[in-house]
Design an enzyme around this catalytic site. Structure first.
Site, PDB file in Angstrom:
ATOM      1  CB  SER A  46      -3.531  -9.556   3.707  1.00  0.00           C
ATOM      2  OG  SER A  46      -2.825  -8.376   3.964  1.00  0.00           O
ATOM      3  CE1 TYR A  54      -7.706  -7.176  -0.188  1.00  0.00           C
ATOM      4  CE2 TYR A  54      -6.025  -6.212   1.217  1.00  0.00           C
ATOM      5  CZ  TYR A  54      -6.433  -7.213   0.363  1.00  0.00           C
ATOM      6  OH  TYR A  54      -5.580  -8.254   0.065  1.00  0.00           O
ATOM      7  CE  LYS A  66      -7.839 -10.740   0.964  1.00  0.00           C
ATOM      8  NZ  LYS A  66      -8.162 -11.852   0.086  1.00  0.00           N
ATOM      9  CG  ASN A  79       4.471  -5.444   1.404  1.00  0.00           C
ATOM     10  OD1 ASN A  79       4.277  -5.826   2.550  1.00  0.00           O
ATOM     11  ND2 ASN A  79       4.100  -4.250   0.998  1.00  0.00           N
ATOM     12  CG  LEU A 132       7.492   0.946  -3.425  1.00  0.00           C
ATOM     13  CD1 LEU A 132       7.529   2.453  -3.569  1.00  0.00           C
ATOM     14  CD2 LEU A 132       8.355   0.510  -2.236  1.00  0.00           C
ATOM     15  CG  ASP A 159       1.242   3.647   4.489  1.00  0.00           C
ATOM     16  OD1 ASP A 159       0.424   2.738   4.236  1.00  0.00           O
ATOM     17  OD2 ASP A 159       1.881   4.249   3.610  1.00  0.00           O
TER      18      ASP A 159
END
Ligand code: NAD
Ligand code: UDP
Length: 340
Positions: free
Chosen positions: A125, A150, A154, A180, A201, A296
Site C-alpha cells: 500500500s 495496518y 504492510k 486508492n 470514501l 489523514d
C-alpha cells in the site's frame, strides 16, 4: 500458462484479479478463510469467465493447511491478498493485525519455501511511504513510518520480503503499492462489499446515493488543496487487477524483490469525487463538512512511471468509469453479496 495460488481471492481486489487471471488462461486456486468475503464472489467470477476456480477454505496462519495446498497442487506462483485491512480496527486490536498480516504472511512464505515456490506478488500500500514525502510518491523515496498499525504490518512484510530476496536469490517478489482502489467489474456482478459502516470514501458515497446512509461526511475542508478537501489517487480495480498479471509476468522472468506504485498518477479531491459521481450517475449525494480525520494527509498520489516502464502496464479507466462502475455494482447489489 501457470497455476496461481491466490490468497484472499474471494475479497474485493482478489475476485477481480481472478477474473483477469482466468481470462488470460491461468488456472486459479483461491485460499481464503472468508472472514471478510463470501464464496458468492467466486461463483460470480466463474459465471463471468465460464471457467472453474478451485476454492479452499483455509487460514494463512495455519501451516498445515497451506502445506496440504502445496502438496496437492502444482503451484507456479502466489498472489497474496489475504489480510485484514481496516485502519481504525487495527488501532484497537493490533495483535489481530500482527497475527493475520505479519504472522500469516511468514507462515505462507515458509510454506512456499518448503514447496520450492519462489514467485510472489504481494499486496502492499502507498501507506508504506509514511506521511512526510510530498506527492507524487516515487519508489526511490525511502519508506516512512505509517501512522496506523495496518500500514505498519504492510511495511514489516515489505521489509521481510526484501531481506528474504537478499538472502536467497531464488525468490522473485513484486511489492505492489496500491493507491486508492475503487470501481467494480463493468458487469456489476462483482464489487466491494464492506461489512458495517464503510471506512473508505467510495463505498460510503455509493451507500449514501442508494439511501442506506443519510449523508457523506467530508473529513476536513481546510487542506491546502484545490478546494480544501483531501486529494487521493483513485485507481479502477480492474486496472489494479491487470497490474497483478503484468507483475506476475515480470516476476516469472526475473528474480529479486522490487516495488511498483499502482496508481493513475492523478489526484482528485473528495469534493470532486462527490460532484462528479452526482453528475455522471444523476443521483444525489448529500454531504456535510466535518473535522479532519486523524492521520489523514492533504494530498497523496503516485508517480507510476516505474510500473509503466517496467511492467508494460497502463491504467485504462478514468475517473468517470470508476464512479459509473462503483454505482452500477451498488445499484445491482444494494445489500452486496448478502442479497443473494
Ligand atoms: P478484502 O477484505 O476484500 O479481501 C481480503 C481477503 O482476505 C478476504 O476475502 C478475507 O476473507 C481474506 N482473509 C483475511 N484474513 C485471512 C486469513 N488469515 N487467511 C485467509 N484469508 C484471509 O480486501 P481487499 O480490499 O480486496 O484487499 C486485498 C489486499 O490488498 C489486502 O492485503 C489489503 O490490505 C491490500 N490493500 C487494499 C487496499 C484497499 O483500499 N482495498 C489498499 C491497499 C492495499
Ligand atoms: N473521506 C471522507 N469521508 C469518508 C471517507 C473518506 O471525506 O467518509 C476522505 C478521506 O479523508 C480521504 C479520502 O476521502 O481524504 C479517501 O479516504 P479513504 O479512507 O477512502 O482512503 P485513504 O486514502 O485514507 O486510504
Amino acid at each position: 500458462m501457470a497455476n496461481i495460488l491466490v490468497t484472499g481471492g474471494a475479497g474485493f481486489i482478489g475476485s477481480h484479479t481472478c477474473v483477469e487471471l482466468l481470462d488470460a488462461g491461468h488456472d486459479v486456486i483461491v485460499f481464503d478463510n472468508l472472514c471478510n468475503s463470501s464464496v458468492e464472489s467466486l461463483q460470480r467470477v466463474e459465471q463471468l469467465t465460464q471457467k472453474n476456480i478451485i476454492f479452499i477454505e483455509g487460514d494463512i496462519r495455519k501451516q498445515q493447511q497451506l502445506d496440504e495446498v502445496f502438496q496437492q497442487h502444482q503451484i507456479d506462483a502466489v498472489i497474496h491478498f489475504a489480510g485484514l485491512k481496516a485502519v481504525g480496527e487495527s488501532q484497537k486490536i493490533p495483535l489481530a493485525y500482527f497475527d493475520n498480516n505479519v504472522a500469516g504472511s511468514t507462515t505462507l512464505f515458509k510454506a512456499m519455501e518448503k514447496a520450492q515456490v519462489f514467485t510472489l506478488v504481494f499486496s502492499s500500500s502507498a501507506t508504506v511511504y509514511g506521511d512526510t514525502h510530498p506527492s507524487p510518491l516515487k519508489e526511490t523515496m525511502p519508506t516512512g513510518m505509517p501512522n496506523n498499525n495496518y500500514g505498519y504490518t504492510k511495511l514489516i512484510v515489505e521489509q521481510m520480503l526484501e531481506k528474504l530476496a537478499e538472502a536467497d536469490a531464488r525468490w522473485s517478489i513484486a511489492l505492489l503499492r496500491y493507491f486508492n482502489p475503487v470501481g467494480a467489474h463493468e458487469s456489476g456482478e462483482i464489487g466491494e462489499d464492506p461489512q458495517g459502516i464503510p471506512n473508505n470514501l467510495m463505498p460510503y458515497v455509493t451507500q449514501v446515493a442508494i439511501g442506506k446512509r443519510e449523508k457523506l461526511s467530508i473529513f476536513g475542508h481546510d487542506y491546502d488543496t484545490v478546494d480544501g478537501t483531501g486529494v487521493r489517487d483513485y485507481i479502477h480495480v480492474v486496472d489494479l487487477a491487470d497490474a497483478h498479471l503484468c507483475a506476475l509476468n515480470n516476476r516469472l522472468k526475473d528474480t529479486g524483490c522490487r516495488a511498483w506504485n499502482i496508481g493513475t498518477g492523478n489526484g482528485f479531491s473528495v469534493l470532486q469525487i462527490r460532484n462528479t459521481f452526482q453528475d455522471i450517475n444523476q443521483v444525489d449525494v448529500p454531504f456535510e463538512y466535518s473535522a479532519r480525520r486523524e492521520g489523514d494527509v492533504a494530498t497523496c498520489f503516485a508517480d507510476n512511471q516505474r510500473a509503466l516502464d517496467e511492467l508494460g502496464w497502463q491504467p485504462k479507466r478514468g475517473l468517470k468509469e470508476m464512479l459509473k462502475d462503483s454505482w452500477n455494482w451498488q445499484k445491482k447489489n444494494p445489500q452486496g453479496y448478502r442479497s443473494t
